[in-house]
Design an enzyme around this catalytic site. Structure first.
Site, PDB file in Angstrom:
ATOM      1  N   ARG A 170       0.841  -1.191   0.000  1.00  0.00           N
ATOM      2  CA  ARG A 170       0.000   0.000   0.000  1.00  0.00           C
ATOM      3  C   ARG A 170       0.881   1.247   0.000  1.00  0.00           C
ATOM      4  O   ARG A 170       1.998   1.239   0.500  1.00  0.00           O
ATOM      5  CB  ARG A 170      -0.914   0.017   1.232  1.00  0.00           C
ATOM      6  N   TYR A 193      -1.545  -3.408  -6.826  1.00  0.00           N
ATOM      7  CA  TYR A 193      -1.375  -4.139  -5.567  1.00  0.00           C
ATOM      8  C   TYR A 193      -2.641  -4.115  -4.701  1.00  0.00           C
ATOM      9  O   TYR A 193      -3.298  -3.076  -4.570  1.00  0.00           O
ATOM     10  CB  TYR A 193      -0.186  -3.558  -4.763  1.00  0.00           C
ATOM     11  N   GLY A 194      -2.913  -5.209  -4.055  1.00  0.00           N
ATOM     12  CA  GLY A 194      -4.023  -5.443  -3.114  1.00  0.00           C
ATOM     13  C   GLY A 194      -4.764  -4.223  -2.623  1.00  0.00           C
ATOM     14  O   GLY A 194      -5.741  -3.764  -3.241  1.00  0.00           O
ATOM     15  N   GLY A 195      -4.319  -3.697  -1.507  1.00  0.00           N
ATOM     16  CA  GLY A 195      -5.034  -2.609  -0.843  1.00  0.00           C
ATOM     17  C   GLY A 195      -5.191  -1.356  -1.692  1.00  0.00           C
ATOM     18  O   GLY A 195      -6.059  -0.531  -1.432  1.00  0.00           O
ATOM     19  N   LYS A 204      -9.834  -2.111   1.555  1.00  0.00           N
ATOM     20  CA  LYS A 204      -9.556  -0.976   2.431  1.00  0.00           C
ATOM     21  C   LYS A 204     -10.285   0.293   1.978  1.00  0.00           C
ATOM     22  O   LYS A 204     -10.750   1.073   2.803  1.00  0.00           O
ATOM     23  CB  LYS A 204      -8.040  -0.744   2.529  1.00  0.00           C
ATOM     24  N   HIS A 252     -10.648  -2.188  11.349  1.00  0.00           N
ATOM     25  CA  HIS A 252      -9.572  -3.067  10.849  1.00  0.00           C
ATOM     26  C   HIS A 252      -9.383  -4.207  11.853  1.00  0.00           C
ATOM     27  O   HIS A 252      -8.392  -4.268  12.569  1.00  0.00           O
ATOM     28  CB  HIS A 252      -8.296  -2.231  10.714  1.00  0.00           C
ATOM     29  N   SER A 258      -1.431  -3.500  10.244  1.00  0.00           N
ATOM     30  CA  SER A 258      -1.098  -4.394   9.140  1.00  0.00           C
ATOM     31  C   SER A 258       0.136  -5.229   9.474  1.00  0.00           C
ATOM     32  O   SER A 258       1.110  -4.713  10.024  1.00  0.00           O
ATOM     33  CB  SER A 258      -0.832  -3.566   7.888  1.00  0.00           C
ATOM     34  N   CYS A 306       0.538  -7.479  11.743  1.00  0.00           N
ATOM     35  CA  CYS A 306       0.780  -7.616  13.185  1.00  0.00           C
ATOM     36  C   CYS A 306      -0.025  -8.755  13.808  1.00  0.00           C
ATOM     37  O   CYS A 306      -0.251  -8.765  15.018  1.00  0.00           O
ATOM     38  CB  CYS A 306       0.494  -6.298  13.888  1.00  0.00           C
ATOM     39  N   LYS A 352      -3.289 -10.431  12.730  1.00  0.00           N
ATOM     40  CA  LYS A 352      -4.739 -10.671  12.690  1.00  0.00           C
ATOM     41  C   LYS A 352      -5.081 -12.030  12.067  1.00  0.00           C
ATOM     42  O   LYS A 352      -5.823 -12.819  12.651  1.00  0.00           O
ATOM     43  CB  LYS A 352      -5.469  -9.555  11.919  1.00  0.00           C
ATOM     44  N   THR A 353      -4.525 -12.297  10.872  1.00  0.00           N
ATOM     45  CA  THR A 353      -4.855 -13.560  10.204  1.00  0.00           C
ATOM     46  C   THR A 353      -4.448 -14.734  11.090  1.00  0.00           C
ATOM     47  O   THR A 353      -5.192 -15.711  11.235  1.00  0.00           O
ATOM     48  CB  THR A 353      -4.144 -13.646   8.834  1.00  0.00           C
ATOM     49  N   ASN A 354      -3.270 -14.615  11.713  1.00  0.00           N
ATOM     50  CA  ASN A 354      -2.791 -15.706  12.566  1.00  0.00           C
ATOM     51  C   ASN A 354      -3.705 -15.930  13.763  1.00  0.00           C
ATOM     52  O   ASN A 354      -4.022 -17.076  14.092  1.00  0.00           O
ATOM     53  CB  ASN A 354      -1.357 -15.422  13.033  1.00  0.00           C
ATOM     54  N   ASP A 365      -9.593  -9.554   8.757  1.00  0.00           N
ATOM     55  CA  ASP A 365      -9.034  -8.224   8.473  1.00  0.00           C
ATOM     56  C   ASP A 365      -9.996  -7.068   8.749  1.00  0.00           C
ATOM     57  O   ASP A 365      -9.553  -6.009   9.162  1.00  0.00           O
ATOM     58  CB  ASP A 365      -8.565  -8.160   7.013  1.00  0.00           C
ATOM     59  N   ASN A 410       6.267  -8.660   1.934  1.00  0.00           N
ATOM     60  CA  ASN A 410       4.808  -8.428   1.899  1.00  0.00           C
ATOM     61  C   ASN A 410       4.147  -9.300   0.824  1.00  0.00           C
ATOM     62  O   ASN A 410       3.101  -8.935   0.278  1.00  0.00           O
ATOM     63  CB  ASN A 410       4.503  -6.945   1.650  1.00  0.00           C
ATOM     64  N   ARG A 433       1.801 -12.128  -0.623  1.00  0.00           N
ATOM     65  CA  ARG A 433       0.444 -12.395  -0.113  1.00  0.00           C
ATOM     66  C   ARG A 433      -0.173 -13.636  -0.751  1.00  0.00           C
ATOM     67  O   ARG A 433       0.178 -14.012  -1.879  1.00  0.00           O
ATOM     68  CB  ARG A 433      -0.468 -11.205  -0.444  1.00  0.00           C
ATOM     69  N   ASN A 489      -1.010 -18.017  21.992  1.00  0.00           N
ATOM     70  CA  ASN A 489      -1.801 -16.823  22.349  1.00  0.00           C
ATOM     71  C   ASN A 489      -3.160 -17.217  22.937  1.00  0.00           C
ATOM     72  O   ASN A 489      -3.818 -16.414  23.589  1.00  0.00           O
ATOM     73  CB  ASN A 489      -1.986 -15.913  21.127  1.00  0.00           C
TER      74      ASN A 489
HETATM   75  P1  GTP Z   1      -2.531  -7.666   7.342  1.00  0.00           P
HETATM   76  O1  GTP Z   1      -3.069  -8.676   6.396  1.00  0.00           O
HETATM   77  O2  GTP Z   1      -1.438  -6.847   6.752  1.00  0.00           O
HETATM   78  O3  GTP Z   1      -3.591  -6.790   7.929  1.00  0.00           O
HETATM   79  O4  GTP Z   1      -1.747  -8.470   8.513  1.00  0.00           O
HETATM   80  P2  GTP Z   1      -2.236  -9.318   9.789  1.00  0.00           P
HETATM   81  O5  GTP Z   1      -2.502  -8.401  10.924  1.00  0.00           O
HETATM   82  O6  GTP Z   1      -3.306 -10.253   9.401  1.00  0.00           O
HETATM   83  O7  GTP Z   1      -0.901 -10.128  10.183  1.00  0.00           O
HETATM   84  P3  GTP Z   1      -0.542 -11.683  10.041  1.00  0.00           P
HETATM   85  O8  GTP Z   1      -1.381 -12.545  10.928  1.00  0.00           O
HETATM   86  O9  GTP Z   1      -0.511 -12.030   8.611  1.00  0.00           O
HETATM   87  O10 GTP Z   1       0.930 -11.705  10.627  1.00  0.00           O
HETATM   88  C1  GTP Z   1       1.970 -10.906  10.109  1.00  0.00           C
HETATM   89  C2  GTP Z   1       3.326 -11.447  10.499  1.00  0.00           C
HETATM   90  O11 GTP Z   1       3.447 -11.521  11.918  1.00  0.00           O
HETATM   91  C3  GTP Z   1       3.561 -12.865   9.963  1.00  0.00           C
HETATM   92  O12 GTP Z   1       4.867 -12.953   9.444  1.00  0.00           O
HETATM   93  C4  GTP Z   1       3.379 -13.737  11.177  1.00  0.00           C
HETATM   94  O13 GTP Z   1       4.162 -14.902  11.095  1.00  0.00           O
HETATM   95  C5  GTP Z   1       3.801 -12.827  12.339  1.00  0.00           C
HETATM   96  N1  GTP Z   1       3.039 -13.142  13.575  1.00  0.00           N
HETATM   97  C6  GTP Z   1       1.697 -13.313  13.686  1.00  0.00           C
HETATM   98  N2  GTP Z   1       1.341 -13.630  14.952  1.00  0.00           N
HETATM   99  C7  GTP Z   1       2.477 -13.662  15.677  1.00  0.00           C
HETATM  100  C8  GTP Z   1       2.765 -13.937  17.061  1.00  0.00           C
HETATM  101  O14 GTP Z   1       1.889 -14.227  17.882  1.00  0.00           O
HETATM  102  N3  GTP Z   1       4.087 -13.851  17.442  1.00  0.00           N
HETATM  103  C9  GTP Z   1       5.077 -13.540  16.558  1.00  0.00           C
HETATM  104  N4  GTP Z   1       6.321 -13.470  17.009  1.00  0.00           N
HETATM  105  N5  GTP Z   1       4.845 -13.285  15.246  1.00  0.00           N
HETATM  106  C10 GTP Z   1       3.567 -13.343  14.805  1.00  0.00           C
HETATM  107  C1  SPV Z   2      -3.088  -4.476   5.166  1.00  0.00           C
HETATM  108  O1  SPV Z   2      -2.106  -3.900   4.702  1.00  0.00           O
HETATM  109  O2  SPV Z   2      -3.606  -4.172   6.276  1.00  0.00           O
HETATM  110  C2  SPV Z   2      -3.694  -5.610   4.422  1.00  0.00           C
HETATM  111  C3  SPV Z   2      -3.267  -5.849   3.046  1.00  0.00           C
HETATM  112  O3  SPV Z   2      -4.586  -6.261   4.945  1.00  0.00           O
HETATM  113  S1  SPV Z   2      -3.965  -4.694   1.942  1.00  0.00           S
HETATM  114  O4  SPV Z   2      -5.093  -5.325   1.264  1.00  0.00           O
HETATM  115  O5  SPV Z   2      -2.959  -4.343   0.976  1.00  0.00           O
HETATM  116  O6  SPV Z   2      -4.438  -3.547   2.662  1.00  0.00           O
HETATM  117 MN    MN Z   3      -5.061  -5.497   7.018  1.00  0.00          MN
END
Ligand code: GTP
Ligand code: SPV
Ligand code: MN
Length: 580
Positions: A71, A199-201, A208, A228, A250, A252, A254-256, A277, A363, A365, A492
């Site tokens: 983005r 690109y995505g966002g 977004k 978000h 972003s 940090c 969320k998906t995990n 997200d 980044n 995806r 977690n």
């Molecule tokens: P966006 O799609 O950009 O909004 O990201 P998101 O908030 O969904 O983040 P995502 O879950 O994809 O994690 C981003 C990065 O952080 C990845 O490389 C993960 O491996 C790492 N990560 C996620 N959860 C943890 C955690 O609990 N501990 C650590 N150390 N790293 C983490």
């Molecule tokens: C973010 O950056 O928070 C994402 C990926 O979830 S994007 O769709 O590019 O915004």
């Molecule tokens: Mn996001």
């Protein structure tokens, strides 16, 4: 070719076509056949590379322009009548000036290209909370991503025709010239113009641009919230499910968190994914906050995904997935840093992998339908959404922010949410690892003045009868040698259990000036090779550092002048007094 009975839509499509001058117009019907014919076309042109059909069936790799992989926040604008409405949190341009500039870019830009008309629905089809949009784009990559990320095509068009209202999004990849790249939002006209990025966002305008920037604007006037946030359901062994909505910036976590698998010790516990997200939060008739996920797929960070960190995500993306900017192995499998199997031979740029530079872009995806997720919730499509017990905010902080703390009440919670700060990541262009203020993880996404936004958040104490509890987490605290103090990922769950117990019966916690933290026996550490003194370290509150943090945050709040709610400043003063 699909046509429409809605004059506003057919007129707009004709206007855009005469201005952009495409060779052809394709109305997307959203069928599987259409998706596969688009994919086939992209394979023919080299826009998609088919990956190993045995181990990654239905998976493809797309390589972006190397200058177009994240983005672009400095090129993203909110064009309201006055600069004050957009606020210091947004770039602003006078609407007519912005439109003139963009119209110049768009003039004739689709010559030699096909223009795709994509009617889409954000939210479960037919839900009263869902909203509609039409994206016009000259990018076939956008079309296939929209197929996975939204409910698009004929079914969405029908709803648009019967409701008569939709958000207009005009997109062109243009020349992919960073000097001719802008993402413009016109909230008063429900209009988005995006030029020069694929690109995505920046380009998937339902995400977004619509579901956060424009929707947050609408939500403010209509009394709801567009955030978000991931949405997750935590089921205990008794079969009770608590739903949490969590906002982290972003990349940090969320998906995990949304796809978490509980550790072995948590027999009988299950985690259900509703969204990863974006959450749209509405008070229902009884004053309960309910959440829907406007999206239908995941556009997730690839690096770091493996069978240990996120098995659900790993299993989700081994079929029917579009990979963007990952590396490839000799077996034609996708590869990324942290995959832990396979050896890359080609990096994300298509060059020989040398090991000197990352194989996958940080980044990079995956795009995949949410329905492939083994933990997909049976209520993910529920039109009325799910009731939210807790709102959890968090950031990526090496120091200062404890593993978890709970706000004292709603007003203090809004202050805690507004005080989120986080190290920048590869999700946006610019420096990485710099701590910046990111209130509610919405710095890049709030479509209006943060001062008004915080006031809107505060107003929910009047709108809700049962206020969700508010928490702050930090999975990323490090020791002096730069190692994470907390194992994170599936572990977690232990913190989520404490959060849910706090919501239910107020299990034990220690009160501190910044909020309630768990005592050293309050987090279940069974089966973890961690001493309970680690919890002390992870929840240690350094008064001196915190005084400085809150003072700096107060100064940040004051940058919003008369828009800053007095109440937030008072909350800062209360915490500062307790820290003295
Ligand atoms: P966006 O799609 O950009 O909004 O990201 P998101 O908030 O969904 O983040 P995502 O879950 O994809 O994690 C981003 C990065 O952080 C990845 O490389 C993960 O491996 C790492 N990560 C996620 N959860 C943890 C955690 O609990 N501990 C650590 N150390 N790293 C983490
Ligand atoms: C973010 O950056 O928070 C994402 C990926 O979830 S994007 O769709 O590019 O915004
Ligand atoms: Mn996001």
């Amino acid at each position: 070719m699909t046509q429409t009975t809605l004059p506003e839509l057919s007129n707009w499509v004709s206007e855009v076509a005469s201005h952009c001058n495409p060779d052809q117009i394709h109305w997307c019907d959203g069928s599987d056949a259409e998706y596969f014919s688009f994919i086939d076309q992209m394979v023919t042109t080299g826009d998609m590379i088919k990956l190993n059909d045995k181990t990654f069936p239905g998976c493809y790799l797309h390589r972006s322009d190397p200058q177009d992989v994240a983005r672009v926040e400095h090129l993203t604008y909110v064009c309201t009548e006055t600069e004050l409405e957009a606020g210091p949190n947004n770039n602003w341009m006078e609407p007519s000036k912005a439109k003139d500039m963009m119209n110049n870019f768009f003039a004739g830009c689709m010559k030699g290209r096909t223009m795709y008309v994509i009617p889409y629905c954000m939210g479960p089809l037919g839900s009263k909370f869902s909203r509609y949009g039409v994206e016009i784009t000259d990018s076939i990559y956008v079309a296939v991503n929209m197929y996975l990320m939204t409910r698009m095509g004929q079914s969405a068009l029908k709803e648009i025709e019967s409701s008569g209202s939709f958000i207009k999004g005009l997109h062109s990849t243009g020349e992919l010239d960073p000097e001719r790249r802008f993402i413009m939002h016109f909230p008063d006209e429900l209009f988005i113009m995006s030029y020069g990025s694929g690109y995505g966002g920046n380009a998937l305008l339902g995400k977004k641009c619509h579901a956060l920037r424009i929707a947050s604007h609408q939500a403010r006037t209509e009394g709801w919230l567009a955030e978000h946030m991931l949405i997750v359901g935590i089921e205990n062994p008794q079969g009770e499910v608590h739903y949490l909505a969590c906002a982290f910036p972003s990349a940090c976590g969320k998906t995990n968190l949304a796809m978490l698998i509980p550790p072995e010790e948590y027999k009988g516990w299950k985690v259900w994914t509703l969204g990863d997200d974006i959450a749209w939060l509405h008070p229902d008739e009884s004053g309960q906050l309910r959440a829907i996920n406007p999206e239908a797929g995941y556009f997730g960070v690839v690096p770091g995904t493996n069978l240990k960190t996120n098995p659900n995500a790993f299993n989700t993306i081994t079929s029917n997935t579009i990979f963007t900017n990952v590396a490839v192995t000799a077996d034609n499998e996708p590869w990324w840093e942290g995959k832990e199997t396979g050896i890359p031979i080609t990096d994300w740029l298509g060059n020989a992998f040398t090991g000197k530079k990352p194989g996958a872009h940080p980044n990079s995806r995956f795009t995949v339908s949410a329905k492939q997720n083994p933990s997909y919730s049976s209520l993910a499509e529920a039109p009325e959404g799910v009731p939210i017990s807790a709102l959890v905010f968090g950031g990526r902080r090496k120091e200062l922010a404890p593993l978890v703390y709970q706000a004292k009440d709603w007003e203090h919670g809004v202050m805690v949410a507004a005080s989120v700060a986080s190290e920048t990541t590869a999700a946006a262009t610019g420096k990485i690892g710099v701590v910046r203020r990111d209130p509610m993880a919405m710095k890049p996404f709030c479509g209006y003045n943060f001062g008004d936004y915080w006031a809107h958040w505060l107003s929910f104490s009047q709108k809700l009868s049962a206020l969700p509890k508010i928490f702050h987490v930090n999975w990323f605290r490090q020791n002096a040698s730069g190692e994470f103090l907390w194992p994170g990922f599936g572990e977690n769950m232990r913190v989520l259990e404490w959060i849910i117990s706090r919501c239910k019966d107020g299990t034990h916690a220690v009160e501190t000036p910044i909020g309630f933290v768990p005592g050293n026996n309050d987090i279940n550490l069974n089966g973890l090779n961690i001493d309970s003194s680690r919890i002390d370290e992870l929840t240690h509150i350094d008064y001196k550092q915190w005084k400085q943090e809150i003072s700096e945050f107060k100064k940040y709040l004051e940058e919003f002048g008369s828009k800053t709610p007095e109440r937030l400043l008072e909350e800062c003063d209360k915490v500062l007094a307790e820290l003295s």
